[in-house]
Design a protein around this motif. Structure first.
Motif, short mmCIF file in Angstrom:
data_model
loop_
_atom_site.label_atom_id
_atom_site.label_comp_id
_atom_site.label_asym_id
_atom_site.label_seq_id
_atom_site.Cartn_x
_atom_site.Cartn_y
_atom_site.Cartn_z
N ASP A 89 37.26 22.65 29.02
CA ASP A 89 38.40 21.72 29.10
C ASP A 89 39.15 21.68 27.77
OD1 ASP A 89 37.80 21.09 31.64
OD2 ASP A 89 36.93 19.11 31.22
N GLN A 90 38.40 21.60 26.70
CA GLN A 90 39.04 21.52 25.38
C GLN A 90 39.81 22.80 25.08
OE1 GLN A 90 36.07 20.44 22.44
NE2 GLN A 90 36.03 18.31 23.09
N VAL A 91 39.22 23.94 25.37
CA VAL A 91 39.90 25.19 25.03
C VAL A 91 41.18 25.33 25.86
CG1 VAL A 91 38.90 26.98 26.56
CG2 VAL A 91 39.26 27.47 24.22
N LEU A 92 41.12 24.96 27.11
CA LEU A 92 42.31 25.07 27.97
C LEU A 92 43.39 24.10 27.50
CD1 LEU A 92 40.74 25.44 31.52
CD2 LEU A 92 41.97 27.16 30.19
N SER A 93 42.97 22.90 27.16
CA SER A 93 43.93 21.91 26.70
C SER A 93 44.62 22.39 25.42
CB SER A 93 43.21 20.58 26.46
OG SER A 93 44.06 19.68 25.83
N ASN A 94 43.84 22.90 24.47
CA ASN A 94 44.42 23.28 23.17
C ASN A 94 45.49 24.36 23.31
OD1 ASN A 94 42.75 21.41 22.05
ND2 ASN A 94 41.20 22.87 21.39
N LEU A 95 45.30 25.25 24.28
CA LEU A 95 46.28 26.34 24.47
C LEU A 95 47.69 25.82 24.72
CD1 LEU A 95 44.19 28.88 26.56
CD2 LEU A 95 45.39 29.39 24.43
N LYS A 96 47.77 24.63 25.32
CA LYS A 96 49.10 24.08 25.67
C LYS A 96 49.97 23.82 24.44
CE LYS A 96 47.53 21.45 29.64
NZ LYS A 96 47.10 20.09 29.91
N ALA A 97 49.34 23.67 23.28
CA ALA A 97 50.11 23.33 22.08
C ALA A 97 51.11 24.42 21.71
CB ALA A 97 49.17 23.09 20.90
N ALA A 98 50.83 25.65 22.13
CA ALA A 98 51.70 26.77 21.72
C ALA A 98 53.11 26.65 22.27
CB ALA A 98 51.07 28.09 22.18
N SER A 99 53.28 25.93 23.38
CA SER A 99 54.63 25.90 23.97
C SER A 99 55.49 24.75 23.44
CB SER A 99 54.52 25.84 25.49
OG SER A 99 53.61 24.84 25.84
N ILE A 100 54.97 23.97 22.49
CA ILE A 100 55.77 22.83 21.99
C ILE A 100 56.61 23.25 20.78
CG2 ILE A 100 55.61 20.51 20.96
CD1 ILE A 100 52.84 20.32 22.36
N GLN A 101 57.90 22.96 20.85
CA GLN A 101 58.81 23.22 19.72
C GLN A 101 59.23 21.88 19.15
OE1 GLN A 101 59.98 26.08 18.42
NE2 GLN A 101 58.83 27.39 19.83
N LEU A 102 58.61 21.46 18.07
CA LEU A 102 58.95 20.16 17.49
C LEU A 102 60.34 20.21 16.86
CD1 LEU A 102 55.54 19.36 15.74
CD2 LEU A 102 56.42 18.31 17.84
N THR A 103 61.07 19.11 16.94
CA THR A 103 62.39 19.06 16.30
C THR A 103 62.22 18.71 14.82
OG1 THR A 103 62.64 16.70 16.68
CG2 THR A 103 63.43 18.16 18.44
N PRO A 104 63.23 18.98 13.99
CA PRO A 104 63.15 18.60 12.57
C PRO A 104 62.85 17.10 12.42
CG PRO A 104 65.00 20.08 12.90
CD PRO A 104 64.45 19.77 14.27
N LYS A 105 63.39 16.28 13.35
CA LYS A 105 63.15 14.84 13.25
C LYS A 105 61.68 14.51 13.52
CE LYS A 105 64.92 10.44 14.81
NZ LYS A 105 65.26 9.79 16.03
N ASP A 106 61.10 15.14 14.55
CA ASP A 106 59.67 14.93 14.84
C ASP A 106 58.83 15.31 13.61
OD1 ASP A 106 60.27 14.36 17.51
OD2 ASP A 106 60.03 16.46 18.12
N ILE A 107 59.18 16.45 13.03
CA ILE A 107 58.41 16.96 11.88
C ILE A 107 58.48 15.95 10.73
CG2 ILE A 107 58.31 18.81 10.14
CD1 ILE A 107 59.34 20.70 12.40
N GLN A 108 59.69 15.41 10.52
CA GLN A 108 59.85 14.43 9.43
C GLN A 108 59.00 13.18 9.69
OE1 GLN A 108 61.67 15.22 6.57
NE2 GLN A 108 60.35 13.50 5.94
N ILE A 109 58.99 12.72 10.94
CA ILE A 109 58.19 11.53 11.28
C ILE A 109 56.70 11.80 10.97
CG2 ILE A 109 57.37 10.07 13.19
CD1 ILE A 109 60.16 10.46 14.48
N ILE A 110 56.24 12.98 11.35
CA ILE A 110 54.83 13.31 11.14
C ILE A 110 54.53 13.39 9.64
CG2 ILE A 110 53.03 15.06 11.55
CD1 ILE A 110 54.63 15.77 14.17
N GLU A 111 55.44 14.02 8.89
CA GLU A 111 55.22 14.14 7.44
C GLU A 111 55.21 12.76 6.77
OE1 GLU A 111 56.32 17.77 5.28
OE2 GLU A 111 58.09 17.69 6.53
N ASP A 112 56.04 11.87 7.27
CA ASP A 112 56.08 10.51 6.68
C ASP A 112 54.81 9.74 7.01
OD1 ASP A 112 58.53 11.10 5.66
OD2 ASP A 112 59.68 10.00 7.18
#
Ligand SMILES: NC(=O)c1ccc[n+]([C@@H]2O[C@H](COP(=O)([O-])OP(=O)(O)OC[C@H]3O[C@@H](n4cnc5c(N)ncnc54)[C@H](OP(=O)(O)O)[C@@H]3O)[C@@H](O)[C@H]2O)c1
Length: 310
Positions: A282-305
């Motif tokens: 389950d974990q391995v299958l779930s983790n694979l899904k992360a590859a299709s996410i394209q974070l926006t510059p705004k999302d990235i900034q929120i995470i960095e903050d």
């Protein structure tokens, strides 16, 4: 279908979500290799082709499971196997050894356990105290020229050791601790990676599970995790709270928090791929899904903050 990426300048093409295989030996030590093999073959059937193991993981058992599974499924082609060596198990405990003779033998032994003719990427797992690092890497370069390994990596090296290791420009990949809770590699190591065309592979990308949704303030911490710094009382409470703040971004993409965390790493310039450890299919299958996410510059900034560099 996720496009493969090149791992640095190695010529190895990989799915950006790999498998950290330091758990696949754990469930079956008492029984057989069936359990770990299932985690691995499920991963491969679903597009994963980048596997991170080491002799140290179960004293060769993780490598053996990988070798056996790939052989039985006839699935070695297209799979990028990375392993590591440096640990010598003796009656007096573990000794680290980076000597050319030890590394040459370690590669031969790993090849046997993995049941393959070539290791795609071989890392020196930890530095020893005595061997000049350019000599250790020189030995790996000779193994590369002999066709036993395809590329060269080191792990857990200090900045000075990295510079010495790369003095002839042979280093392809560096693996070190990096995650949202500890972003310190971004300060010195990332610029060095970029200047020298070296790919960075972060380990502990999920902070051993803390950067997922499985923890709440009430969770009883396992004995194994109790020793880790991020699970100490106050620090743990603080991180659980911060991780919750990623839920808004996760909901926007209709995914879980750990997907956002893994996707964030793939926005960092020297990182081509991540290797979250998976305990089950389950974990391995779930983790694979992360590859299709394209974070926006705004999302990235929120995470960095939320998780700033210290
Ligand atoms: N070079 C080195 O010295 C070094 C050191 C450490 C690790 N590594 C490599 O890096 C890899 C990753 O490190 P790691 O496995 O120790 O730590 P990690 O990736 O930060 O955390 C793995 C843990 O996160 C949890 N997890 C994973 N996927 C999940 C999901 N989809 N949903 C919920 N929880 C999930 C699981 O916790 P539970 O087990 O609690 O379910 C799993 O054991 C290792 O497998 C190994 O290949 C290298």
């Amino acid at each position: 279908m996720i496009e493969k990426v090149e791992l640095g300048k190695t010529g190895l093409n990989i799915h950006p979500i790999g498998l950290g295989a330091n758990k696949i030996d754990e469930e079956n030590k008492k029984t057989n290799t069936e359990y770990g093999g299932k985690v691995l073959s499920t991963a491969i059937e679903n597009g994963l082709n980048f596997i991170d193991t080491a002799y140290y993981y179960g004293k060769g058992v993780s490598e053996e499971i990988i070798g056996k599974t790939l052989k039985e499924n006839n699935s070695r082609d297209g799979i990028v196997i990375t392993t590591k060596g440096a640990h010598k198990f003796t009656n007096d405990g573990i000794i680290l050894d980076n000597s050319p003779a030890f590394l040459t033998n370690a590669v031969d032994e790993s090849l046997k356990r993995l049941q393959t003719d070539v290791i795609d990427l071989f890392y020196i797992h930890f530095p020893d105290e005595n061997t000049p690092k350019y000599e250790a890497i020189g030995a790996l370069q000779r193994l590369k020229e002999a066709g036993k390994i395809r590329s060269i990596g080191v792990s857990n090296f200090s900045m000075d050791q990295l510079k010495e290791a790369n003095q002839d420009g042979y280093l392809n990949v560096v693996q070190a601790n990096y995650n949202l809770i500890d972003r310190s590699a971004e300060k010195e190591i990332f610029p060095f990676m970029l200047e020298n065309d070296i790919s960075f592979v972060p380990y502990y990308p999920l902070a051993s599970g803390l950067l997922t949704e499985k923890y709440t303030k009430e969770t009883v911490i396992s004995d194994k995790n109790k020793a880790r710094p991020q699970f100490q009382d106050d620090v743990f409470m603080k991180h659980v709270e911060k991780v919750k703040n990623l839920r808004g971004i996760a909901e926007k993409y209709d995914v879980k928090i750990h997907h956002i965390v893994l996707a964030f790493y793939l926005t960092r310039a020297p990182i081509d791929a991540v290797i979250p450890g998976a305990r089950n299919t389950d974990q391995v299958l779930s983790n694979l899904k992360a590859a299709s996410i394209q974070l926006t510059p705004k999302d990235i900034q929120i995470i960095e903050d939320l998780f700033p560099l210290d």
